[in-house]
Design an enzyme around this catalytic site. Sequence first.
Site: not given
Length: 727
Positions: A519, A572, A677
Site C-alpha cells: 500500500h 500487503d 508502513s
Amino acid sequence: MFHLNVRHFIPLQPSSSLMENFDPKMFWIIWFLCSVLLCECSPVPDPDSPMFGEVQSPQYPQPYPPNLQQQWELRVPEGFQIRLTFTHLDIEAAAGCYYDSLTVLHKEKLLGKFCGTENSADGHHPGNHPILSPGNTLMLIFQTDDDNPERHQNLGFSAQYQAIDVDECSAPEPLDGSGPLCSQICLNTLGSYLCACHHGYELRSDQRTCVLSCGGGIFDEPEGHLFSPGYPMIPPHAVSCQYIISVEPGFTVSLNFSDNFHIESVDTEDGLICLHHWLLVTIPDREPIKLCGGLSPGLMETNSSTVKLDYHTDDKGQSRGWSLDYRTQRVQCPVPGRVANGRVTPVLTEYFYRDYLHVRCDQGYKLMMEGEEIQSFFTMCVSSGRWHLSLPECHIIDCGEPEPLLNGAVTVLSGFQNQYRSVVQYHCNQPFYSPLGGVNVTFRCDADRQWRSTHDVISSPTCLPVCGQPTKLISGYQRIIGGSNAPHKTIPWQVMLSVGSGRGGGMVIADRWILTAAHVLVANGATVPPEDVRIYMGHNDVKTLKDTPVNASSLYIHPGYKNPDLLNYNNDIALMKLDQPITFDSSVMPLCLPAEGATYDTGVMGLVSGFGITINRGREVLTNRLKYVQLPVVDQETCSSSLSSIRRTRSDVPNLTENMFCAGVPEGSKDSCQGDSGSAFTLRENGRFYAAGIVSWGIECGKRGTYGVYTRVSNYLPWINNTIQNN
Ligand SMILES: *[C@@H]1O[C@H](CO)[C@@H](O)[C@H](O)[C@H]1NC(C)=O
Ligand SMILES: *[C@@H]1O[C@H](CO)[C@@H](O)[C@H](O)[C@H]1NC(C)=O
Ligand SMILES: *[C@@H]1O[C@H](CO)[C@@H](O)[C@H](O)[C@H]1NC(C)=O
Ligand SMILES: *[C@@H]1O[C@H](CO)[C@@H](O)[C@H](O)[C@H]1NC(C)=O
Ligand SMILES: *[C@@H]1O[C@H](CO)[C@@H](O)[C@H](O)[C@H]1NC(C)=O
Ligand SMILES: *[C@@H]1O[C@H](CO)[C@@H](O)[C@H](O)[C@H]1NC(C)=O
C-alpha cells in the site's frame, strides 16, 4: 699386383674375325682408364684398314696380260704386322725374275721378288712360306714384259693376307739407348702394348717410364691411408706432392701418423728446422704446421673437415718418408650447461654434429628465449661445432592477479608475485559478509597458470551478506508512539521511503532489494512510478538520511494485493529493486527472512521501528529520529475479535486474513503508526533478527483494545524468492 696406367690405345676392328680373340672386358678397362686419365692416345686406327684380305693378279685365274705394272699397297691397322700367304703363284720363270715378277716390299725394304711355279727350277717361288711384314703395310708390285708368252699361259698369283699381332713386349731393346719399351711392366695387347707401373708408381706422360707416385689428390672418404712416395723405401729426390683430405662439413679429420716417420731436418741452435724437406699441414684458418725430424707426430686432431698436406723434398738428402691413417669423426659440440628449473635431454657425455638437445621446464616453469615465451625448444649441433641456438631459460609461471572478490579481499598466504604455487586466501569483509560455505577459500597457482581452489567444492568464492546482526544492539525496548529513539546502527536494515509527499518505511533484505508494504507503493489503485520513490537508509536521523537517497529501478507489488477501497490489506507486500547494489556496513545491513514455515508464537516480543508518526507533547508528528518499540505477537483470535468489536461501531474495518498477524498490547499506547508502513516487525532467533512482519494497517494508533496488523512475511517466502530470482 700392379697398377695399370694405360696410354696406348688398342686398334679395334669389329668386322675382323680376330675379334673372336679379343677380350671386350679388357677393352672397357682400357677405354675407361684412357678417358679417366685423359690420355692422348696413339693414332686412331684407320677404320679402312682391314684385318685381312686377298690380292690377285689381273684376270686371275686367267693368264695375266703382258705389259703390266701394277701395285697393291696392303695396310692393316697400326700395331699389327701383315702376313702374306700365297695360295698360288705362277709367273713366267726367269733367272732373277727378269721378265715378269712380283716384288714384295715393306717401305723401302725388299722382302722378296717372286716368279716361277712351285718346284720350277728357274725363278724364285715363295713356296708355302708366308711372308711377314715388319710393319703394318706391305707393297706388292707386279710387273710383266711386253713379250706375248703364247707358249706359256702363266696364271699369275693369288695371295691372302692377314693382320698379325705384334708382341711389342718381347721385342729386343732398341739399340738407340732409349731404354726398354716400358720401364716397368709391358703388356702386349692386340695390335699394341701397354706400359704399366708397379704399386706406388705412376706412368709418366711419355707413356713408358714410371715415377714414384705421390698418391696425391683429393681424399673424401671418411677414412683412408696416405703415405709419401715409395714409403717405406727410400724415395726419389725432389718430391712435391699434395694431398687434400676433404670430408663433409660437420666431420673432423684426425691424422694418425705411424711411428715410422722420417723427414730430413736441420739441427740449429734453436732446435730442428724443416729447411729442405718438410711436410706442411695446412688447416683452414690456422697457422700451417711444418713437420720434419724423426719423431712421429702421432695423432693430430685437425678439428677441421679439410686438411692439406704438402710434402716437399729437394734433390739432396734423404727422407724415408711417412705414412698416416686418417679418420673422421663428427664435430663435437660443447656439453650444454644446465637450465635452472628445467631439464636438458638427452644427457650424454659428448655431443656431436647433428645431435639434438631438448629443453623442458619443470612443472610450473615456462621456456623463455630473448624475453619471449616459447612453446618448445630444441637445438642442434651444427657443423661448426656449435649449438644452433643457445639454451633458453625456465622462468617461473605466474597466474596473474587473482580475481578481486566483491565485498571481500584476497590475501597472499604464501608465494611471491602470484607465482607458481603461491597460495592466496579469499575472505569476506566481516562481519557484514561471510563466505559462501562458511570457510575462507584458498586458491593455489597451478602449473596451468590457473588459480585453483584447494577445496574442489567451491569454484569461485562469493561473499554473502550477513543478515540481521547489527553491530550494536538496543538494550531496552520502548514504544514508537512515545517510544524511544533508536541509536545509530542498531536497526541497520531500516529504510525510509518518500513516495510523493508521503512517508513510508521498508527494510533491506538483499543488496538490491527492499521489502515494504504494497500500500506504500500504490496510489489511487495504481503502482507509483519508481522515479517517484526516494529511498533513504544508513542513518537514524532524517536530516542526515536525506543527503543520500538511492533510487529504485523497479517495483514489484504482490499480484494478490487488490485494495481499491483501502479495506482489503490482504497481500500487503511489495519489493523494490535498487538501481545500484548496496555495500553493507555497520549502518546498512540486511534483515534476514524468516525460516521456511516459521510461526510466530503469541506473546513473543518483536521489534518495530520506523520514521512514522509519533506523539510529541500530545500531538501526532512525523519523527525526525528513528523510533522503535517492542511489541508482543497477539493471538490471531484475540486480534480478530478485537476487530469484530470495532466493526460494530465502524464499517471501514478491513478483514484480518491468514496473511496477517497482530502485535501490540491490550492497553494500547505502544504501536506502529502512519509513516511506519512498510517497516519491519522483527523477531530474533539465534541472535539474528528476521523480518516476521511488515507494518500494514491498524485502527487508530496505540488506542486501547486495538492492535497493529502486520503482513505475515513467512507466507510470502516463495514469492519473495521468485521475484528476486527472476529480476
Ligand atoms: C694410431 O695408429 C696406431 C697404429 O699405427 C694405433 O695403434 C693407434 O691405436 C692409432 N690411434 C688412434 C687414435 O687411432
Ligand atoms: C683441436 O682441438 C683440440 C681440443 O680443442 C685441441 O687440443 C687441438 O690442439 C686442436 N687441434 C688443432 C690442430 O688445432
Ligand atoms: C577468514 O579470514 C578472515 C580474515 O583473514 C578471518 O578473520 C576469519 O577468521 C577467517 N574465517 C574462517 C572461517 O577461517
Ligand atoms: C536518483 O534519481 C535522481 C532523480 O532521478 C537523481 O538525481 C539521482 O542522482 C539518483 N541517485 C542515484 C544515486 O542514482
Ligand atoms: C470480510 O469478510 C466477510 C466475510 O468473510 C466478507 O463478506 C467481506 O466482504 C470481507 N470484506 C472485505 C473488505 O473483503
Ligand atoms: C529460494 O530459491 C532457492 C533456489 O532458487 C532455494 O534454494 C531456496 O531454498 C529458496 N528459499 C526459499 C525461502 O524459498
